[in-house]
Scaffold this motif. Structure first.
Motif, PDB file in Angstrom:
ATOM      1  N   ALA A   1      -5.205  10.426   1.165  1.00 34.16           N
ATOM      2  CA  ALA A   1      -6.157  10.095   2.220  1.00 34.16           C
ATOM      3  C   ALA A   1      -5.566   9.075   3.199  1.00 34.16           C
ATOM      4  CB  ALA A   1      -7.451   9.554   1.587  1.00 34.16           C
ATOM      5  N   ALA A   2      -4.821   8.134   2.646  1.00 37.33           N
ATOM      6  CA  ALA A   2      -4.186   7.118   3.504  1.00 37.33           C
ATOM      7  C   ALA A   2      -2.847   7.576   4.052  1.00 37.33           C
ATOM      8  CB  ALA A   2      -4.000   5.823   2.723  1.00 37.33           C
ATOM      9  N   GLY A   3      -2.319   8.701   3.577  1.00 33.62           N
ATOM     10  CA  GLY A   3      -1.043   9.223   4.052  1.00 33.62           C
ATOM     11  C   GLY A   3       0.146   8.595   3.390  1.00 33.62           C
ATOM     12  N   THR A   4      -0.078   7.954   2.206  1.00 28.94           N
ATOM     13  CA  THR A   4       1.045   7.339   1.505  1.00 28.94           C
ATOM     14  C   THR A   4       1.462   8.210   0.335  1.00 28.94           C
ATOM     15  OG1 THR A   4      -0.428   6.047   0.100  1.00 28.94           O
ATOM     16  CG2 THR A   4       0.305   5.017   2.153  1.00 28.94           C
TER      17      THR A   4
ATOM     18  N   ASP B   1      -1.481   7.988  -2.067  1.00 35.37           N
ATOM     19  CA  ASP B   1      -2.868   8.109  -1.609  1.00 35.37           C
ATOM     20  C   ASP B   1      -2.887   9.089  -0.440  1.00 35.37           C
ATOM     21  OD1 ASP B   1      -5.478   7.884  -0.864  1.00 35.37           O
ATOM     22  OD2 ASP B   1      -5.452   5.720  -0.530  1.00 35.37           O
TER      23      ASP B   1
ATOM     24  N   PRO C   1       0.802  -1.230   0.000  1.00 31.38           N
ATOM     25  CA  PRO C   1       0.000   0.000   0.000  1.00 31.38           C
ATOM     26  C   PRO C   1       0.835   1.280   0.000  1.00 31.38           C
ATOM     27  CG  PRO C   1      -0.934  -1.600   1.502  1.00 31.38           C
ATOM     28  CD  PRO C   1       0.375  -2.162   1.058  1.00 31.38           C
TER      29      PRO C   1
END
Length: 472
Positions: free
Chosen positions: A127-130, A125, A120
């Motif tokens: 939103a996911a902090g990636t 992303d 991931p």
């Protein structure tokens, strides 16, 4: 409640100890040999007797030679460096026994795999902090560890190292004594040869006077040429002895140069020390405790016994504590945020259960090495006692022979006095006085030889006692 708490804590410890690898040592400990109950073999290196025994000769020339040897001799430099090495090794062992704290930091640039566990993070992303797939990971912080050493294994290793340091200090003292004794023995041997050379020169003068007188009588037809042949032969033999003495003196000077690590040695004549009628009252086997070589052997035993204790402690579990306080972040910009902080404490132990006999083999090795050091010590004690007894007997014998030789020299001197009186009365020629002097001078050479042997024996006895009785 208290009793149940103690039982609850002791039960796991008992199980741990019961699970340890069993000890099956096959080497039994050796016992040390004692010379005399009054011998103190535990004197530290600071309790030596007065070691500058050579100052009792009140000879600045000898004192200067020994001082140079002790300062510049290669053997002394080697012994000092061994002490430095042993002290450094002891410090390293001591440091390993204490807690360790490390400050570390690292930066890692890596690309995440989309197919792996961290897949991931390989995509972007918000939103996911990636923000993949590339990350610059940073870690910065403190870590600490401490081996609790409950069974004293590390402390035993420290004791072994300290014993090694003390052994090296005793070895330095032994080197010092051997050097001082070696220089003193060579010095007085040179003085003995120099004194003999002086007497031989006088004999040569008397022989020359006899030869001149015989030539004069032959020239006046009073004697035949055959009568002076024996004197000529004796004079040639005297020349040979003088050359031999000079060769010995040069060889001694060369050996002194090597011991003192100097380019040249120039010596001047000094009278030999007086011969004592008996050994000093302080002579005794208790002085063997002052021998540096026995003290060195004692400290080697102490070190080896500590190594045995450390080998035994290796059978028990090792307990250690570890802790860390770090900042860890996938992005360097987040490294010093409070949320990037991580910390932890770990308590653990390692327990030898089955090692195919490795620990028992190490214990046997340590015990065998200890037994070997004890056997070496016992041998050194026996040899030291024999050396003292042998050299003490030699000193007493030479003292007696020297006294007897002095009486012989006195009687020979009376013959010379009688011949001089007869010459003064006009009863004999002057050459006959010279003839009477030669046997007396030869007895003086015999006396000087015995006296030199006596001085050398006292020096050997001093060395056998580790700088013992002849120190003022």
């Amino acid at each position: 409640m208290k009793r149940s708490l103690i039982l609850s804590l002791s039960a796991p410890l008992a199980l741990i100890l019961a699970a340890c690898a069993p000890q099956h040592p096959t080497v039994s400990p050796e016992k040390t040999q004692s010379v005399n109950a009054s011998v103190n073999t535990r004197l530290s290196h600071t309790d030596w007797p007065k070691n500058d025994w050579w100052t009792a000769y009140h000879d600045p020339q000898l004192t200067s030679l020994i001082a140079k040897a002790l300062r510049d001799a290669p053997d002394m430099h080697i012994a000092r460096q061994r002490i430095t090495l042993a002290e450094a090794q002891a410090k390293a062992t001591m440091a390993a026994d204490g807690p360790q704290v490390e400050l570390s930091g690292d930066i890692e640039r890596q690309k995440m795999s989309a197919e792996g566990v961290m897949g991931p993070f390989a995509i972007t992303d918000p939103a996911a902090g990636t923000t993949g797939p590339w990350y610059t990971n940073g870690t910065f912080g403190l870590s600490a560890g401490w081996d609790l050493d409950l069974w004293g294994k590390n402390r035993d290793l420290v004791e072994a190292r300290i014993g090694k340091v003390n052994a090296q200090k005793a070895e330095l003292e032994q080197t010092r004594q051997l050097l001082a004794t070696g220089v003193a023995r060579l010095y007085w041997e040179w003085q003995t040869e120099a004194a003999i050379d002086s007497v031989l020169a006088t004999i040569k003068q008397d022989q020359t006077s006899i030869i001149d007188a015989d030539k004069e009588l032959y020239q006046h037809g009073i004697t035949s040429s055959v009568e002076g042949v024996e004197t000529d032969i004796n004079a040639s033999k005297t020349d040979e002895r003088i050359a031999e003495v000079h060769g010995k003196m040069k060889a001694i000077e060369a050996r002194l140069q090597a011991l003192t690590n100097t380019a040249s040695v120039k010596l001047t004549r000094r009278d030999l020390p007086a011969v004592e009628a008996s050994l000093p009252s302080t002579l005794g086997y208790a002085l063997l405790a002052r021998r540096p070589d026995l003290q060195e052997a004692h400290w080697v035993i102490e070190a080896s016994m500590s190594n045995v204790d450390a080998a035994k402690a290796a059978f028990y579990p090792d307990f250690n504590l570890m802790a860390f306080l770090q900042q860890d972040a996938l992005h360097l910009s987040d490294l010093f945020r409070h949320s990037a902080q991580q910390m932890g404490v770990t308590a653990g132990f390692t327990l030898p259960v089955f090692d195919s006999g490795r620990l028992n083999a190490q214990l046997d090795i340590a015990q065998a090495q200890s037994n070997l050091s004890i056997a070496d010590y016992n041998k050194a004690v026996v040899e030291a006692v024999n050396q003292v007894a042998r050299t003490a007997s030699e000193v007493e014998t030479l003292a007696t022979k020297t006294q007897q030789q002095q009486r012989v020299e006195h009687d020979a001197a009376r013959v010379v006095t009688l011949a001089q009186a007869r010459f003064n009365a006009g009863l004999i020629a002057g050459s006959r006085v010279n003839e009477a002097k030669i046997p007396a001078l030869q007895e003086q050479i015999a006396g000087l030889t015995l006296k030199g042997q006596y001085v050398d024996a006292t020096l050997q006895l001093t060395s056998a006692l580790g700088g013992g009785y002849h120190h003022g």
